[in-house]
Enzyme design. Sequence first.
Site, PDB file in Angstrom:
ATOM      1  N   ASP A  65     -35.575 -37.212 -63.385  1.00 60.57           N
ATOM      2  CA  ASP A  65     -36.630 -36.489 -62.672  1.00 60.57           C
ATOM      3  C   ASP A  65     -36.105 -36.099 -61.290  1.00 60.57           C
ATOM      4  O   ASP A  65     -35.921 -36.951 -60.417  1.00 60.57           O
ATOM      5  CB  ASP A  65     -37.879 -37.377 -62.549  1.00 60.57           C
ATOM      6  CG  ASP A  65     -39.010 -36.659 -61.831  1.00 60.57           C
ATOM      7  OD1 ASP A  65     -38.804 -35.530 -61.322  1.00 60.57           O
ATOM      8  OD2 ASP A  65     -40.122 -37.230 -61.771  1.00 60.57           O
ATOM      9  N   TYR A 163     -47.669 -22.416 -57.830  1.00 60.82           N
ATOM     10  CA  TYR A 163     -46.364 -21.972 -58.340  1.00 60.82           C
ATOM     11  C   TYR A 163     -45.888 -20.723 -57.582  1.00 60.82           C
ATOM     12  O   TYR A 163     -44.737 -20.651 -57.142  1.00 60.82           O
ATOM     13  CB  TYR A 163     -46.512 -21.678 -59.837  1.00 60.82           C
ATOM     14  CG  TYR A 163     -45.310 -21.087 -60.527  1.00 60.82           C
ATOM     15  CD1 TYR A 163     -44.229 -21.879 -60.907  1.00 60.82           C
ATOM     16  CD2 TYR A 163     -45.260 -19.734 -60.841  1.00 60.82           C
ATOM     17  CE1 TYR A 163     -43.136 -21.329 -61.574  1.00 60.82           C
ATOM     18  CE2 TYR A 163     -44.180 -19.183 -61.508  1.00 60.82           C
ATOM     19  CZ  TYR A 163     -43.115 -19.987 -61.877  1.00 60.82           C
ATOM     20  OH  TYR A 163     -42.035 -19.448 -62.535  1.00 60.82           O
ATOM     21  N   LYS A 167     -42.513 -20.340 -55.355  1.00 58.31           N
ATOM     22  CA  LYS A 167     -41.472 -19.362 -55.696  1.00 58.31           C
ATOM     23  C   LYS A 167     -41.209 -18.413 -54.524  1.00 58.31           C
ATOM     24  O   LYS A 167     -40.069 -18.007 -54.284  1.00 58.31           O
ATOM     25  CB  LYS A 167     -41.863 -18.581 -56.950  1.00 58.31           C
ATOM     26  CG  LYS A 167     -41.774 -19.413 -58.234  1.00 58.31           C
ATOM     27  CD  LYS A 167     -40.359 -19.905 -58.508  1.00 58.31           C
ATOM     28  CE  LYS A 167     -40.180 -20.479 -59.889  1.00 58.31           C
ATOM     29  NZ  LYS A 167     -38.827 -21.010 -60.120  1.00 58.31           N
ATOM     30  N   THR A 198     -39.074 -17.384 -73.111  1.00 56.58           N
ATOM     31  CA  THR A 198     -38.651 -18.751 -73.446  1.00 56.58           C
ATOM     32  C   THR A 198     -39.838 -19.459 -74.102  1.00 56.58           C
ATOM     33  O   THR A 198     -40.965 -18.949 -74.103  1.00 56.58           O
ATOM     34  CB  THR A 198     -38.261 -19.525 -72.174  1.00 56.58           C
ATOM     35  OG1 THR A 198     -39.399 -19.549 -71.299  1.00 56.58           O
ATOM     36  CG2 THR A 198     -37.095 -18.859 -71.455  1.00 56.58           C
TER      37      THR A 198
HETATM   38  N1  LIG Z   1     -39.826 -17.895 -68.472  1.00 56.66           N
HETATM   39  C1  LIG Z   1     -40.300 -17.042 -67.582  1.00 56.66           C
HETATM   40  O1  LIG Z   1     -41.038 -16.088 -67.901  1.00 56.66           O
HETATM   41  C2  LIG Z   1     -39.943 -17.194 -66.129  1.00 56.66           C
HETATM   42  C3  LIG Z   1     -40.349 -16.186 -65.247  1.00 56.66           C
HETATM   43  C4  LIG Z   1     -40.038 -16.301 -63.908  1.00 56.66           C
HETATM   44  C5  LIG Z   1     -39.331 -17.399 -63.456  1.00 56.66           C
HETATM   45  N2  LIG Z   1     -38.966 -18.371 -64.337  1.00 56.66           N
HETATM   46  C6  LIG Z   1     -38.251 -19.537 -63.816  1.00 56.66           C
HETATM   47  O2  LIG Z   1     -37.042 -19.705 -64.533  1.00 56.66           O
HETATM   48  C7  LIG Z   1     -36.749 -21.093 -64.620  1.00 56.66           C
HETATM   49  C8  LIG Z   1     -36.593 -21.490 -66.077  1.00 56.66           C
HETATM   50  O3  LIG Z   1     -37.734 -21.060 -66.789  1.00 56.66           O
HETATM   51  P1  LIG Z   1     -37.868 -21.439 -68.349  1.00 56.66           P
HETATM   52  O4  LIG Z   1     -38.892 -20.552 -68.928  1.00 56.66           O
HETATM   53  O5  LIG Z   1     -36.520 -21.521 -68.935  1.00 56.66           O
HETATM   54  O6  LIG Z   1     -38.521 -22.913 -68.208  1.00 56.66           O
HETATM   55  P2  LIG Z   1     -38.579 -24.116 -69.258  1.00 56.66           P
HETATM   56  O7  LIG Z   1     -39.887 -24.797 -69.060  1.00 56.66           O
HETATM   57  O8  LIG Z   1     -38.240 -23.642 -70.637  1.00 56.66           O
HETATM   58  O9  LIG Z   1     -37.397 -25.087 -68.789  1.00 56.66           O
HETATM   59  C9  LIG Z   1     -37.521 -25.847 -67.645  1.00 56.66           C
HETATM   60  C10 LIG Z   1     -36.769 -27.148 -67.883  1.00 56.66           C
HETATM   61  O10 LIG Z   1     -36.788 -27.873 -66.649  1.00 56.66           O
HETATM   62  C11 LIG Z   1     -37.064 -29.234 -66.948  1.00 56.66           C
HETATM   63  N3  LIG Z   1     -37.708 -29.852 -65.785  1.00 56.66           N
HETATM   64  C12 LIG Z   1     -38.929 -29.577 -65.285  1.00 56.66           C
HETATM   65  N4  LIG Z   1     -39.196 -30.366 -64.244  1.00 56.66           N
HETATM   66  C13 LIG Z   1     -38.113 -31.170 -64.065  1.00 56.66           C
HETATM   67  C14 LIG Z   1     -37.810 -32.218 -63.166  1.00 56.66           C
HETATM   68  N5  LIG Z   1     -38.685 -32.606 -62.237  1.00 56.66           N
HETATM   69  N6  LIG Z   1     -36.611 -32.828 -63.272  1.00 56.66           N
HETATM   70  C15 LIG Z   1     -35.726 -32.450 -64.237  1.00 56.66           C
HETATM   71  N7  LIG Z   1     -35.963 -31.475 -65.132  1.00 56.66           N
HETATM   72  C16 LIG Z   1     -37.161 -30.852 -65.047  1.00 56.66           C
HETATM   73  C17 LIG Z   1     -38.010 -29.183 -68.144  1.00 56.66           C
HETATM   74  O11 LIG Z   1     -38.013 -30.409 -68.855  1.00 56.66           O
HETATM   75  C18 LIG Z   1     -37.435 -28.018 -68.945  1.00 56.66           C
HETATM   76  O12 LIG Z   1     -36.475 -28.426 -69.899  1.00 56.66           O
HETATM   77  C19 LIG Z   1     -37.876 -21.830 -63.902  1.00 56.66           C
HETATM   78  O13 LIG Z   1     -37.523 -22.040 -62.564  1.00 56.66           O
HETATM   79  C20 LIG Z   1     -39.013 -20.831 -63.988  1.00 56.66           C
HETATM   80  O14 LIG Z   1     -39.969 -21.016 -62.976  1.00 56.66           O
HETATM   81  C21 LIG Z   1     -39.247 -18.285 -65.658  1.00 56.66           C
END
Ligand SMILES: NC(=O)c1ccc[n+]([C@@H]2O[C@H](COP(=O)([O-])OP(=O)(O)OC[C@H]3O[C@@H](n4cnc5c(N)ncnc54)[C@H](O)[C@@H]3O)[C@@H](O)[C@H]2O)c1
Length: 298
Positions: A65, A163, A167, A198
């Site tokens: 974490d 959030y 960001k 995702t």
């Molecule tokens: N998917 C989207 O549409 C989108 C859009 C804009 C920005 N983002 C950003 O891109 C990044 C990845 O997005 P994603 O969709 O792949 O997310 P996701 O939820 O698929 O993956 C995030 C991973 O981070 C891990 N995680 C979360 N909190 C944690 C912690 N405290 N310690 C360790 N691990 C932790 C989770 O277990 C997960 O495996 C994020 O920063 C997200 O905010 C995503």
Amino acid sequence: MSGQLDGKVAVITGTGRGIARNVALRYASEGAKIIGCDLNEETAAETVELVRKAGGEMEALYPLDLTVEENAHRLAEFAAETYGGIDILYNSAAQFRIGTIEDMTLEDWKFSQDNVLTLHFLVTKHVIPHMRKRGGGSIVFVGSTTGILGAGYPGNLSFLLSYCCAKAAILRMTVILANELAEIGVRVNSITPGAVGTEAGLVFYGEPGTESRRVSELGTLVPRLGEPDDIANAAFFLASDQASWVTGQNLIVDGGLVASGGMGPATPENKAAMAPVVKQFSVVDDKWTTTGEPKPAS
Ligand SMILES: NC(=O)c1ccc[n+]([C@@H]2O[C@H](COP(=O)([O-])OP(=O)(O)OC[C@H]3O[C@@H](n4cnc5c(N)ncnc54)[C@H](O)[C@@H]3O)[C@@H](O)[C@H]2O)c1
């Protein structure tokens, strides 16, 4: 692939799934040694297997974490002990709670700040000493179009308040740290993804053909959700020497959502509504005027 990250060590957070998994595969395919981590043991181990099966080198810490400072420190030390240093940091891990200001508790607010913004701060803080020893490095933060545009969520809804604020702060952290770390040769940039399909993203955006998917794709100029590899391509560019003169920048990878102000291309309805106004304009002596004079015969 081109081996452009040969000899580099990359720390990537949140490698259990989503975009970070693709970034791990991409960096490894370019020759980098990968240190990953995640809260989720099972999925974190899967990513390690995937990278190794593809011929790459990867180790990971899980469950970890990153909102706990000791863990962020452990991750950086683990990378340095395992592979001898750190050259690249890709900060992807995030989780958050949703809610508008009226239904969000202080605890919800803090949870999102800790798990979106504070973990970026903690991991980066503990990685920097290792980049200093290396004489440089590349840090990539991950923002979101929700930190830039309107109320944040597709359809201009506001229930991602905490959030979105976290960001937005990441973009300021990018610029401030680019300035601060220039003297030790560390470049700092961010990627701002739009809606990426995702597992986590699809919970919000829905399946093709649903109303939520229609609204999620509405404001883009390239009418589709992003793929994790759309972001991994940008992540590779910023980490590599191809971006050696790029620092303090935010690369928006969103299919044109922000560029169109979240409106997408001009619709036939909007074009028809504005047509009488546009007709008032005329060309005189090859110059656009607003006088309404007819265009002279050529
Ligand atoms: N998917 C989207 O549409 C989108 C859009 C804009 C920005 N983002 C950003 O891109 C990044 C990845 O997005 P994603 O969709 O792949 O997310 P996701 O939820 O698929 O993956 C995030 C991973 O981070 C891990 N995680 C979360 N909190 C944690 C912690 N405290 N310690 C360790 N691990 C932790 C989770 O277990 C997960 O495996 C994020 O920063 C997200 O905010 C995503």
